[in-house]
Motif scaffolding. Structure first.
Motif, mmCIF file in Angstrom:
data_model
loop_
_atom_site.group_PDB
_atom_site.id
_atom_site.type_symbol
_atom_site.label_atom_id
_atom_site.label_comp_id
_atom_site.label_asym_id
_atom_site.label_seq_id
_atom_site.Cartn_x
_atom_site.Cartn_y
_atom_site.Cartn_z
ATOM 1 N N LEU A 176 0.839 -1.194 0.000
ATOM 2 C CA LEU A 176 0.000 0.000 0.000
ATOM 3 C C LEU A 176 0.877 1.248 0.000
ATOM 4 N N SER A 177 0.583 2.185 -0.902
ATOM 5 C CA SER A 177 1.332 3.434 -0.954
ATOM 6 C C SER A 177 0.394 4.594 -1.269
ATOM 7 N N LEU A 178 0.798 5.784 -0.832
ATOM 8 C CA LEU A 178 0.028 7.004 -1.057
ATOM 9 C C LEU A 178 0.787 7.890 -2.023
ATOM 10 N N GLY A 179 0.127 8.259 -3.119
ATOM 11 C CA GLY A 179 0.744 9.144 -4.096
ATOM 12 C C GLY A 179 0.102 10.514 -4.063
ATOM 13 N N LEU A 180 0.932 11.553 -3.998
ATOM 14 C CA LEU A 180 0.450 12.929 -4.021
ATOM 15 C C LEU A 180 1.048 13.640 -5.229
ATOM 16 N N ALA A 181 0.223 14.394 -5.932
ATOM 17 C CA ALA A 181 0.701 15.101 -7.120
ATOM 18 C C ALA A 181 -0.030 16.426 -7.243
ATOM 19 N N THR A 182 0.662 17.419 -7.765
ATOM 20 C CA THR A 182 0.046 18.712 -8.034
ATOM 21 C C THR A 182 0.571 19.225 -9.365
ATOM 22 N N ALA A 183 -0.292 19.905 -10.117
ATOM 23 C CA ALA A 183 0.084 20.376 -11.448
ATOM 24 C C ALA A 183 -0.545 21.734 -11.713
ATOM 25 N N LEU A 184 0.222 22.597 -12.351
ATOM 26 C CA LEU A 184 -0.237 23.928 -12.732
ATOM 27 C C LEU A 184 -0.299 23.996 -14.249
ATOM 28 N N GLY A 185 -1.506 24.239 -14.795
ATOM 29 C CA GLY A 185 -1.684 24.353 -16.232
ATOM 30 C C GLY A 185 -1.628 25.814 -16.668
ATOM 31 N N GLU A 192 -2.070 33.175 -19.462
ATOM 32 C CA GLU A 192 -2.898 33.057 -18.266
ATOM 33 C C GLU A 192 -2.813 31.642 -17.683
ATOM 34 N N VAL A 193 -2.967 31.563 -16.353
ATOM 35 C CA VAL A 193 -3.044 30.259 -15.694
ATOM 36 C C VAL A 193 -4.358 29.598 -16.076
ATOM 37 N N ALA A 194 -4.296 28.346 -16.516
ATOM 38 C CA ALA A 194 -5.501 27.617 -16.929
ATOM 39 C C ALA A 194 -6.180 26.933 -15.737
ATOM 40 N N ASN A 195 -5.386 26.279 -14.884
ATOM 41 C CA ASN A 195 -5.956 25.555 -13.758
ATOM 42 C C ASN A 195 -4.843 25.110 -12.816
ATOM 43 N N TRP A 196 -5.270 24.681 -11.649
ATOM 44 C CA TRP A 196 -4.356 24.072 -10.682
ATOM 45 C C TRP A 196 -5.027 22.804 -10.181
ATOM 46 N N MET A 197 -4.348 21.665 -10.317
ATOM 47 C CA MET A 197 -4.931 20.382 -9.959
ATOM 48 C C MET A 197 -4.069 19.663 -8.925
ATOM 49 N N THR A 198 -4.707 19.084 -7.912
ATOM 50 C CA THR A 198 -4.006 18.313 -6.894
ATOM 51 C C THR A 198 -4.690 16.961 -6.731
ATOM 52 N N THR A 199 -3.892 15.891 -6.731
ATOM 53 C CA THR A 199 -4.439 14.534 -6.694
ATOM 54 C C THR A 199 -3.836 13.742 -5.540
ATOM 55 N N ALA A 200 -4.677 12.987 -4.848
ATOM 56 C CA ALA A 200 -4.236 12.029 -3.836
ATOM 57 C C ALA A 200 -4.705 10.640 -4.278
ATOM 58 N N THR A 201 -3.767 9.698 -4.391
ATOM 59 C CA THR A 201 -4.075 8.352 -4.884
ATOM 60 C C THR A 201 -3.577 7.306 -3.898
ATOM 61 N N LEU A 202 -4.425 6.344 -3.581
ATOM 62 C CA LEU A 202 -4.039 5.236 -2.714
ATOM 63 C C LEU A 202 -3.842 4.006 -3.598
ATOM 64 N N ASP A 203 -2.598 3.565 -3.741
ATOM 65 C CA ASP A 203 -2.268 2.432 -4.610
ATOM 66 C C ASP A 203 -2.178 1.152 -3.787
ATOM 67 N N TRP A 204 -3.043 0.198 -4.120
ATOM 68 C CA TRP A 204 -3.086 -1.083 -3.418
ATOM 69 C C TRP A 204 -2.665 -2.186 -4.381
ATOM 70 N N ALA A 205 -1.459 -2.718 -4.204
ATOM 71 C CA ALA A 205 -0.952 -3.829 -5.014
ATOM 72 C C ALA A 205 -1.465 -5.128 -4.412
ATOM 73 N N PHE A 206 -2.704 -5.485 -4.752
ATOM 74 C CA PHE A 206 -3.379 -6.602 -4.099
ATOM 75 C C PHE A 206 -2.986 -7.955 -4.672
ATOM 76 N N ALA A 207 -2.333 -7.964 -5.830
ATOM 77 C CA ALA A 207 -1.870 -9.215 -6.436
ATOM 78 C C ALA A 207 -0.650 -8.892 -7.287
ATOM 79 N N GLU A 208 0.118 -9.909 -7.642
ATOM 80 C CA GLU A 208 1.313 -9.679 -8.443
ATOM 81 C C GLU A 208 0.936 -9.059 -9.793
ATOM 82 N N GLY A 209 1.481 -7.875 -10.052
ATOM 83 C CA GLY A 209 1.235 -7.183 -11.311
ATOM 84 C C GLY A 209 -0.076 -6.436 -11.381
ATOM 85 N N ALA A 210 -0.881 -6.450 -10.309
ATOM 86 C CA ALA A 210 -2.191 -5.800 -10.319
ATOM 87 C C ALA A 210 -2.281 -4.753 -9.213
#
Length: 245
Positions: A176-185, A192-210
């Motif tokens: 289990l890992s937590l990914g944080l990302a932010t991007a400025l468009g 002009e600034v188009a947008n600002w996006m911030t994402t939080a993702t919880l990655d669960w490697a529940f099986a090999e390769g998945a």
């Protein structure tokens, strides 16, 4: 990931070009690779479809396939992504075909890529679009990744869209890992600034390769009139499943 609302002639005009582009990219990877070729399939559900901060629709279901390999000098990848989503005018579909060549400059990783956006022609006709993008990425330290990418629309117009992004991953457990990302468009032609996006993702490697990845995406609208949306702020949620083989 990830398509525009630019104007469209018909899907069938460009169908052969699209299939040809994907086949050529895949052949390039398979024919010249010296490293092991990797494949992956993905699928997901998203309560809204936001592209560069612009609301496209809702209840989106996505599927995709990617292939990646490399030579002694270059990293090569290609893929196709399909989306089915609802709008006030009815159900729409979109298919994106893309390919990328990467090269290690020493101080950063350079990328040259191509994206072909194919839109459903009903109920609201929209032109297909093609973009070429140029990017640089590197690790800044402490596990923080940074990238700067410029998207050049070669068929319609995207106001010279540029994106600056930062990301970091935190390992919580062995699977289990937590990914944080932010991007400025940024809309380059408008300045002009188009947008600002911030994402939080919880990655669960529940099986090999998945990996199963629920996420939350928070978007703040910028000053760009080209990328203006009906909501100044938006919270989007969804889940992606990726299987590598």
């Amino acid at each position: 990931t990830d398509a525009a609302t630019e104007t469209n002639t018909t899907i069938m005009q460009n169908y052969c070009k699209t299939i040809g582009a994907l086949a050529a990219a895949s052949a390039l990877v398979a024919g010249t690779a010296k490293a092991e070729i990797e494949h992956s399939i993905n699928g997901g559900y998203h309560n809204e479809y936001l592209f560069r901060g612009i609301q496209q629709g809702g209840d989106m279901v996505t599927t995709g396939y990617d292939i990646a390999g490399g030579t002694s000098m270059f990293d090569l990848s290609a893929g196709v992504w399909h989306a089915d989503y609802d709008t006030s005018g009815g159900n729409l579909t979109e298919t994106d075909v893309y390919g990328e060549v990467g090269y290690d400059l020493g101080f950063a990783e350079a990328a040259l890529g191509y994206i072909y956006y194919i839109y459903d022609d009903s109920p609201n006709p929209t032109d297909d679009a093609q973009e070429v993008y140029f990017g640089l990425s590197r690790e800044l330290g402490y596990g923080i990744g940074a990238s700067l990418t410029y998207f050049w629309d070669i068929e319609t117009d995207n106001e010279g869209y540029m994106e600056l992004a930062l990301d970091k991953s935190y390992e919580l457990t062995d699977c289990l890992s937590l990914g944080l990302a932010t991007a400025l468009g940024y809309a380059w032609e408008e300045g002009e600034v188009a947008n600002w996006m911030t994402t939080a993702t919880l990655d669960w490697a529940f099986a090999e390769g998945a990996t199963l990845s629920p996420y939350l995406l928070y978007v703040v609208d910028g000053e760009s009139s080209f990328y203006e949306t009906s909501s100044e702020q938006e919270l989007v949620g969804g889940v992606n499943l990726i299987v590598n083989f």
